[in-house]
Scaffold this active site. Structure first.
Site, PDB file in Angstrom:
ATOM      1  N   ASN A 166       0.741  -1.287  -0.133  1.00  0.00           N
ATOM      2  CA  ASN A 166       0.192   0.039  -0.106  1.00  0.00           C
ATOM      3  C   ASN A 166       0.839   1.229   0.069  1.00  0.00           C
ATOM      4  OD1 ASN A 166      -1.899  -1.954   2.359  1.00  0.00           O
ATOM      5  ND2 ASN A 166      -2.816  -1.407   0.320  1.00  0.00           N
ATOM      6  N   HIS A 182      -2.630  -5.668  -3.678  1.00  0.00           N
ATOM      7  CA  HIS A 182      -2.279  -4.480  -4.507  1.00  0.00           C
ATOM      8  C   HIS A 182      -1.129  -4.552  -4.968  1.00  0.00           C
ATOM      9  CE1 HIS A 182      -5.598  -2.816  -1.448  1.00  0.00           C
ATOM     10  NE2 HIS A 182      -6.091  -2.497  -2.613  1.00  0.00           N
TER      11      HIS A 182
END
Length: 281
Positions: free
Chosen positions: A43, A71
């Site tokens: 992140n 992610h």
């Protein structure tokens, strides 16, 4: 031979995470005489992924190895460059027909102070990526059966506490550490398990402080829960926190001899200035 002293930092989230690590990691490293520093960096760039520039910032701060999560693949302009770095470890349990399967590696074996150390990154089944991932339990068992390392540190990036607990039950004693990531909220269950592994359900994050909703702007999160309307979550600029797990391993026996949860919180007055009551209609 000295013991191996390891620090694992939870999900680095946005500018606040990068800054608090840059400011405080040198102090922590000196205090604990660290040999190995690992951070989950999925992140780091605007809450999603890791850019090349931010990879370099984390390296300059003193991080040795970087793990990722769901992610991983958002910063497409730098994706190949970042994932092909020897010290970046993306999730292991990817389907072979997943678009980015060929980029990077999900586990890495290296030597440190005469010991063979393996770091593995896995996504839980509770992460909603059915088109991309294989079963993490099956994949880690295959790896454990190779018996090719002295220490094995696992970043288990999963959504639910139940899956992380089940994972610990299976691999207790078979790996050195099972460190839960993804939820950004540090859990209060750090322990050495009955068979000798380090376990925590979630390490927490290195990112915005209590004035955020797990790192994001509270207004957008509240709107989602009240109306169901989804939008891109902005990274909160309110305060900062650093969460990590320190553990020490005896270099003669490969047994964990010490654990400690590390937590630094730097909140500010912006939290007190906000009132979200009227967002609920």
């Amino acid at each position: 031979m000295d013991n191996i002293k390891v620090l694992f930092l939870g999900d680095v989230y946005g500018k606040a995470g990068r800054k608090i690590i840059s400011d405080h990691l040198p102090i922590i490293k000196k205090k604990y005489q660290l040999n190995l520093i690992i951070a989950n960096a999925e992140n780091t760039t605007n809450g999603k992924g890791l850019s090349w520039n931010h990879y370099q910032i984390l390296k300059q701060a003193g991080i040795d190895y970087i793990t990722m999560g769901n992610h991983t693949w958002f910063q497409k302009q730098d994706l190949e460059l970042v994932l092909n770095q020897v010290d970046v470890i993306r999730p292991l349990n990817l389907m072979q027909d997943f678009n980015y399967f060929q980029l990077g590696k999900g586990s890495y074996l290296f030597s440190l102070n005469g010991l063979k150390i393996r770091i593995t990154n896995l996504l839980g089944t509770s992460i909603n990526l059915p088109f991309a991932i294989t079963n993490p339990f099956v994949e880690l068992k295959k790896l454990v059966l190779t018996k090719d390392c002295d220490l094995h540190i696992v970043d288990f990036h999963a959504e639910t506490t139940s899956e992380k607990n089940a994972f610990c039950m299976v691999f207790d004693g078979y790996v050195t550490a099972i460190l839960g990531t993804h939820t950004h909220v540090p859990s209060n269950d750090l322990r050495i398990t009955p068979k000798g592994s380090v376990y925590i359900t979630d390490v927490g994050m290195c990112g915005p402080g209590f004035g955020s909703v797990i790192g994001a702007n509270p207004k957008q999160s509240i709107k989602l829960f009240c109306t169901g309307e989804r939008q891109f979550f902005e990274v909160s600029n309110c305060g900062a926190q650093l969460n990590g797990v320190f553990f020490e391993v005896c270099s003669k026996t490969n047994q964990v001899v010490k654990i400690e949860q590390i937590r630094i919180v730097l909140d500010d007055e912006k939290y007190l200035a906000n009132d979200y009551f009227n967002l609920v209609e």
